[in-house]
Scaffold this motif. Structure first.
Motif, PDB file in Angstrom:
ATOM      1  N   SER B 351       0.812  -1.223   0.000  1.00  0.00           N
ATOM      2  CA  SER B 351       0.000   0.000   0.000  1.00  0.00           C
ATOM      3  C   SER B 351       0.845   1.274   0.000  1.00  0.00           C
ATOM      4  CB  SER B 351      -0.961   0.026   1.192  1.00  0.00           C
ATOM      5  OG  SER B 351      -1.507  -1.233   1.429  1.00  0.00           O
ATOM      6  N   LEU B 352       1.813   1.316  -0.871  1.00  0.00           N
ATOM      7  CA  LEU B 352       2.672   2.491  -1.111  1.00  0.00           C
ATOM      8  C   LEU B 352       3.788   2.666  -0.087  1.00  0.00           C
ATOM      9  CD1 LEU B 352       0.130   5.344  -2.124  1.00  0.00           C
ATOM     10  CD2 LEU B 352       0.832   3.333  -3.422  1.00  0.00           C
ATOM     11  N   ALA B 353       3.981   1.707   0.804  1.00  0.00           N
ATOM     12  CA  ALA B 353       5.020   1.897   1.816  1.00  0.00           C
ATOM     13  C   ALA B 353       6.368   1.323   1.379  1.00  0.00           C
ATOM     14  CB  ALA B 353       4.592   1.275   3.136  1.00  0.00           C
ATOM     15  N   CYS B 354       6.373   0.370   0.439  1.00  0.00           N
ATOM     16  CA  CYS B 354       7.600  -0.367   0.136  1.00  0.00           C
ATOM     17  C   CYS B 354       7.831  -0.468  -1.374  1.00  0.00           C
ATOM     18  CB  CYS B 354       7.490  -1.769   0.735  1.00  0.00           C
ATOM     19  SG  CYS B 354       8.977  -2.760   0.567  1.00  0.00           S
ATOM     20  N   HIS B 355       9.070  -0.341  -1.802  1.00  0.00           N
ATOM     21  CA  HIS B 355       9.407  -0.440  -3.220  1.00  0.00           C
ATOM     22  C   HIS B 355      10.151  -1.748  -3.489  1.00  0.00           C
ATOM     23  CE1 HIS B 355       9.420   1.736  -6.987  1.00  0.00           C
ATOM     24  NE2 HIS B 355       9.065   2.839  -6.354  1.00  0.00           N
ATOM     25  N   SER B 356      10.100  -2.176  -4.744  1.00  0.00           N
ATOM     26  CA  SER B 356      10.883  -3.337  -5.141  1.00  0.00           C
ATOM     27  C   SER B 356      11.349  -3.151  -6.577  1.00  0.00           C
ATOM     28  CB  SER B 356      10.043  -4.609  -5.025  1.00  0.00           C
ATOM     29  OG  SER B 356      10.598  -5.621  -5.849  1.00  0.00           O
ATOM     30  N   VAL B 357      12.660  -3.242  -6.786  1.00  0.00           N
ATOM     31  CA  VAL B 357      13.201  -3.112  -8.137  1.00  0.00           C
ATOM     32  C   VAL B 357      12.732  -4.276  -9.004  1.00  0.00           C
ATOM     33  CG1 VAL B 357      15.283  -2.494  -9.402  1.00  0.00           C
ATOM     34  CG2 VAL B 357      15.268  -2.321  -6.941  1.00  0.00           C
ATOM     35  N   GLU B 358      12.628  -5.448  -8.358  1.00  0.00           N
ATOM     36  CA  GLU B 358      12.196  -6.633  -9.101  1.00  0.00           C
ATOM     37  C   GLU B 358      10.750  -6.451  -9.566  1.00  0.00           C
ATOM     38  OE1 GLU B 358      13.749  -6.707  -6.110  1.00  0.00           O
ATOM     39  OE2 GLU B 358      15.695  -7.254  -6.957  1.00  0.00           O
ATOM     40  N   LYS B 359       9.936  -5.876  -8.710  1.00  0.00           N
ATOM     41  CA  LYS B 359       8.549  -5.635  -9.122  1.00  0.00           C
ATOM     42  C   LYS B 359       8.518  -4.636 -10.284  1.00  0.00           C
ATOM     43  CE  LYS B 359       3.921  -4.376  -7.542  1.00  0.00           C
ATOM     44  NZ  LYS B 359       3.617  -3.143  -8.268  1.00  0.00           N
ATOM     45  N   LEU B 360       9.419  -3.683 -10.227  1.00  0.00           N
ATOM     46  CA  LEU B 360       9.450  -2.659 -11.284  1.00  0.00           C
ATOM     47  C   LEU B 360       9.652  -3.295 -12.664  1.00  0.00           C
ATOM     48  CD1 LEU B 360       9.275   0.448 -11.186  1.00  0.00           C
ATOM     49  CD2 LEU B 360      11.774   0.509 -11.240  1.00  0.00           C
ATOM     50  N   VAL B 361      10.536  -4.282 -12.767  1.00  0.00           N
ATOM     51  CA  VAL B 361      10.766  -4.886 -14.088  1.00  0.00           C
ATOM     52  C   VAL B 361       9.597  -5.792 -14.500  1.00  0.00           C
ATOM     53  CG1 VAL B 361      13.288  -4.745 -13.930  1.00  0.00           C
ATOM     54  CG2 VAL B 361      12.159  -6.865 -13.299  1.00  0.00           C
ATOM     55  N   ILE B 362       8.914  -6.359 -13.518  1.00  0.00           N
ATOM     56  CA  ILE B 362       7.721  -7.148 -13.863  1.00  0.00           C
ATOM     57  C   ILE B 362       6.589  -6.204 -14.291  1.00  0.00           C
ATOM     58  CG2 ILE B 362       5.942  -8.721 -12.974  1.00  0.00           C
ATOM     59  CD1 ILE B 362       8.111  -9.995 -11.237  1.00  0.00           C
ATOM     60  N   ASP B 363       6.411  -5.131 -13.529  1.00  0.00           N
ATOM     61  CA  ASP B 363       5.379  -4.143 -13.884  1.00  0.00           C
ATOM     62  C   ASP B 363       5.640  -3.568 -15.278  1.00  0.00           C
ATOM     63  OD1 ASP B 363       4.161  -4.547 -11.466  1.00  0.00           O
ATOM     64  OD2 ASP B 363       4.955  -2.736 -10.511  1.00  0.00           O
ATOM     65  N   ALA B 364       6.930  -3.427 -15.622  1.00  0.00           N
ATOM     66  CA  ALA B 364       7.248  -2.883 -16.952  1.00  0.00           C
ATOM     67  C   ALA B 364       6.645  -3.763 -18.046  1.00  0.00           C
ATOM     68  CB  ALA B 364       8.765  -2.770 -17.128  1.00  0.00           C
ATOM     69  N   GLU B 365       6.581  -5.062 -17.806  1.00  0.00           N
ATOM     70  CA  GLU B 365       5.971  -5.960 -18.794  1.00  0.00           C
ATOM     71  C   GLU B 365       4.461  -5.726 -18.877  1.00  0.00           C
ATOM     72  OE1 GLU B 365       7.794  -7.698 -20.826  1.00  0.00           O
ATOM     73  OE2 GLU B 365       9.625  -7.134 -19.766  1.00  0.00           O
ATOM     74  N   SER B 366       3.834  -5.537 -17.719  1.00  0.00           N
ATOM     75  CA  SER B 366       2.391  -5.248 -17.720  1.00  0.00           C
ATOM     76  C   SER B 366       2.123  -3.932 -18.442  1.00  0.00           C
ATOM     77  CB  SER B 366       1.852  -5.134 -16.294  1.00  0.00           C
ATOM     78  OG  SER B 366       2.222  -6.262 -15.553  1.00  0.00           O
ATOM     79  N   ILE B 367       3.003  -2.967 -18.214  1.00  0.00           N
ATOM     80  CA  ILE B 367       2.831  -1.660 -18.846  1.00  0.00           C
ATOM     81  C   ILE B 367       2.988  -1.780 -20.360  1.00  0.00           C
ATOM     82  CG2 ILE B 367       3.893   0.644 -19.056  1.00  0.00           C
ATOM     83  CD1 ILE B 367       4.531   0.394 -16.014  1.00  0.00           C
ATOM     84  N   ALA B 368       3.971  -2.584 -20.785  1.00  0.00           N
ATOM     85  CA  ALA B 368       4.148  -2.796 -22.226  1.00  0.00           C
ATOM     86  C   ALA B 368       2.883  -3.411 -22.823  1.00  0.00           C
ATOM     87  CB  ALA B 368       5.360  -3.689 -22.471  1.00  0.00           C
ATOM     88  N   SER B 369       2.280  -4.348 -22.094  1.00  0.00           N
ATOM     89  CA  SER B 369       1.032  -4.948 -22.579  1.00  0.00           C
ATOM     90  C   SER B 369      -0.072  -3.901 -22.652  1.00  0.00           C
ATOM     91  CB  SER B 369       0.562  -6.068 -21.653  1.00  0.00           C
ATOM     92  OG  SER B 369       1.598  -6.945 -21.373  1.00  0.00           O
TER      93      SER B 369
END
Ligand code: B12
Lengths: 219, 480
Positions: B351-369
């Motif tokens: 809920s916006l408290a924590c970041h993850s670089v690994e999540k960022l690269v996975i999210d990038a795939e969702s964003i590309a889709s």
């Protein structure tokens, strides 16, 4: 007869029905029931049940707030009679709560206030952006057992430290225990500022508060 | 045709705006800043006990002067982020306190090196048109934490930046830092590189700090993004429609304060609206209703012709797991379909408290889709299929066709190795978490910080020194 009355009182709280709770409180006074019994055996049993149900995820925040409101309306009617008889409601302990100076995040703090009072603590909520001086003054005024400081911002966490230092300087600590919480609060931070404890959610906060007052009672 | 989606009918938007206009008049909007109250009173607004009662006409005038389109620029001055129309951009979520340690799977307070990793990965990924000041660095003094994280991003990125300040006095240093980066305050105004998130406090409250930030940003000509965060049932009406109405009221009030300070200054209809979890009091950023709120709020902004922003692609999970993937991908699609100009939140857990670089690269795939989806079904060639059949007959040899070779890259969005489409082979298959970790390392190995001229670094250092002194903290020893 009283058993049924106590049962109805308990149910009025669980149902979150302030009018029903108030009229049951009135009925108790008319019938000469000891107001303290009405609270302890009737209404408070309802709030404890509600608190437990909330802990189990069976009741929700709006339910719990309605229960608390019903409780308040009953207590308001019984209070004058209790004062007259010189009887006092037993509470688990008194806690002064607030958010650190500069911090307006109050949802977590409000939740803690609701849960602690549902479980028998007397809560004095100072609201948001509270200075160390106000924490100390209130703790002294009400003879608090606990002071709880909430901070969600990395910039306002220093305020937690300031409150603890002020409690030390006022001489209220170690008798008054200071507890902290908030999104960025870690065990390391709690140790660094010598807090008496920290908790990451409301249920843990309840455990912590209970432990601290029990320890103080035993000492 | 660009595929889209619409949750609110024009009639409902009208009702929302009518009630929002009503709310900012009565009960009105609390305004904390004396300077802003003065500005309002000068414009003839009634302010009683710190509550401003904003007349519809003045608000409509402010909407009229607010630009309907503007750009954010790279360090080299290229206009790459377009706020306006249905253009969609994504940036990583902002301002987390923690980072997920990929080794221990624990969340711990973020440090400079974590921010650098996030910025480097976001710099390399074309899915992110802008950077964000993604985490607060616990190894820097918190008094200048907002300035410091902007400095770190400037050091490692040339992309536009979504940022925000933590205090009214802190803003000046951040603007100075950006002006140094742009060459001058005039250049920054002409070709802004950054936009500042500014938040009202629900309900209907522009705090001293928020209101003052709006004023200062308008006067500096640096774009501001109003991030109103009604929490349905907690700090706003429980109905989604009611929360969208409160959001509109808060943003309308913000735009009015902002445009009064400087008509024509760039401002965005943004937000991070969410539902309120009735068990925990939390803000479920991954809930579908939260996505619906973001969509609906943006629809109201679009109706007024305003540039828009929302908070999506985030999750409430503590790990980069199936919940994180499902929630983030779903909201990326919904935000893109809505045509929200800037969608913040990728990489965020808890809920916006924590970041993850690994999540960022996975999210990038969702964003590309999501980008692929909103490109829609395109028509290429004279016929849809007839010409290709004329070449292949019934042989089925489409793989050999020159059209196939020429068009497959446009027709299909080709994922990175994070997405597994391989056939099972002799190597044991891996999961997306493992592949994301590998991808992060692969990107970081190649990524290099842009070489900044030493006189620019000296200017940065001077601003940091000045601000450290102002805040009463010891000067930072910076390593470039
Ligand atoms: C909702 C929210 C807001 C709302 C708050 C509404 C309100 N009335 O409280 C609004 C929109 C107003 C807001 C404003 C801002 N916010 Co804010 N907000 C949040 C958010 C998303 C959720 C907080 C929340 O309510 N959680 C739900 C409750 C139930 O949980 P909780 O507060 O953590 O409390 C629990 C425990 O921590 C613990 N606990 C809490 N207090 C205490 C006290 C004691 C004694 C004990 C024992 C335990 C305890 O028990 C609680 C109950 O379970 C957080 C992100 C997050 N996940 O934490 C960001 C977050 C905290 N906010 C953030 C920021 C930056 C801001 C702003 C500065 C934004 C801006 N630029 O204007 C302003 C600050 C205003 C100010 N001066 O305070 C950042 C903090 C960054 C940092 N490093 O400091 C966060 C992390 C989000 C982010 N990534 O940007 N915010």
């Amino acid at each position: 007869m009283s058993q049924q009355l106590f049962q109805d009182m308990r149910q009025s709280i669980i149902d979150g029905a302030p009018e029903r709770a108030a009229s049951l409180a009135q009925a108790a006074l008319t019938d000469g029931v000891d107001p303290l019994d009405a609270i302890n055996q009737g209404f408070a049993a309802g709030i404890t049940f509600a608190g437990d149900q909330f802990g189990k995820g069976e009741m929700f925040l709006p339910d719990l707030l309605a229960c608390a409101e019903a409780m308040q309306s009953a207590v308001k009617i019984l209070e004058p009679e209790m004062l007259k008889r010189g009887s006092q409601r037993e509470t688990l302990g008194k806690i002064v709560l607030g958010t650190a100076k500069g911090d307006i995040h109050d949802i977590g703090k409000n939740l803690i206030a609701t849960i602690l009072s549902a479980h028998g603590f007397q809560v004095f909520d100072l609201g948001t952006s509270v200075t160390p001086e106000r924490f100390v003054a209130k703790a002294r005024e009400v003879d608090a057992d606990l002071v709880g400081i909430s901070a969600l911002l990395t910039t306002t966490m220093a305020g937690q430290k300031a409150v603890i230092e002020a409690l030390d300087q006022s001489g209220l600590r170690p008798r008054v225990k200071a507890i902290i919480g908030g999104a960025a609060v870690t065990a390391k931070w709690a140790a660094e500022i010598r807090a008496d404890g920290h908790a990451r959610n409301a249920i843990d906060a309840l455990d912590l508060a209970r432990r601290l007052v029990a320890k103080a009672g035993a000492a | 045709m660009r595929p889209g989606t619409q949750l609110l009918s024009p009639d409902l938007i009208d009702r929302i705006l009518r009630e929002a206009f009503h709310l900012i008049m009565n009960p009105g909007v609390r305004v904390g800043s004396p300077a802003v109250i003065e500005l309002l009173q000068d414009a003839g607004v009634g302010v009683r006990d710190g509550v401003a009662h904003l007349p519809e006409l003045l608000v409509l005038r402010s909407i009229a002067t607010a630009p309907k389109s503007f750009y954010l620029h790279t360090r080299r001055g290229e206009a790459v982020v377009h706020y306006g129309g249905d253009d969609v951009h994504f940036d990583p979520g902002s301002c987390c306190v923690n980072i997920l340690d990929p080794e221990t799977l624990e969340a711990h307070p973020a440090e400079t090196r974590d921010l650098v990793r996030i910025v480097q990965v976001a710099e390399a990924l074309p899915q992110f048109a802008a950077q964000s000041t993604a985490v607060v660095c616990s190894d820097a003094p918190s008094e200048i934490g907002d300035l410091y994280r902007l400095f770190v991003v400037l050091q490692h990125s040339a992309k536009p930046i979504v940022t925000g300040s933590f205090s009214a006095p802190g803003l000046k240093g951040m603007i100075d830092l950006l002006a140094a980066d742009s060459g001058s305050h005039e250049n920054l105004r002409a070709k802004p590189r950054a936009i500042f998130d500014v938040c009202p406090s629900p309900p209907l409250n522009w705090s001293e700090f928020g209101a003052h930030n709006l004023l200062d940003l308008a006067r500096a000509g640096v774009p501001a993004e109003i991030v109103s965060m009604p929490l349905a049932g907690g700090t706003a009406p429980v109905t989604l429609a009611g929360s969208v109405t409160q959001h509109a009221a808060e943003v309308l009030a913000g735009i009015t304060l902002h445009q009064l300070a400087c008509p024509g200054a760039p401002i965005v209809w943004g937000g991070a609206p969410a539902i309120f979890d009735m068990r925990t009091g939390g803000t479920p950023m991954g809930a579908v209703e939260t996505a619906m709120l973001n969509m609906a709020c943006a629809e109201v902004g679009k109706y007024l012709g305003m540039p828009t922003h929302g908070y999506l692609v985030a999750t409430d999970s503590k790990f980069v797991d199936a919940q994180a993937g499902a929630e983030s991908a779903r909201s990326a699609l919904l935000g893109a379909l809505t045509g929200i100009n800037m969608i913040s939140g990728a990489g965020m857990l808890e809920s916006l408290a924590c970041h993850s670089v690994e999540k960022l690269v996975i999210d990038a795939e969702s964003i590309a889709s999501a980008f692929r989806l909103v490109r829609g079904i395109e028509v290429r060639g004279e016929t849809l299929a007839t010409a290709m059949f004329a070449e292949t007959g019934l042989s089925g040899e489409f793989l050999k066709l020159k059209e196939t070779r020429a068009w497959f890259r446009d027709e299909q969005q080709l994922p990175s190795a994070v997405i597994d489409r391989s056939a099972r082979g002799s190597e044991p298959p891996s999961d997306s978490w493992t592949r994301a970790r590998a991808r992060v390392e692969e990107i970081l190995e190649k990524q290099q910080a842009p070489a900044l001229p030493s006189d620019l670094l000296r200017k940065f250092q001077a601003i940091l020194d000045r601000e450290s002194e102002r805040a009463g903290v010891s000067k930072l020893c910076l390593t470039y």
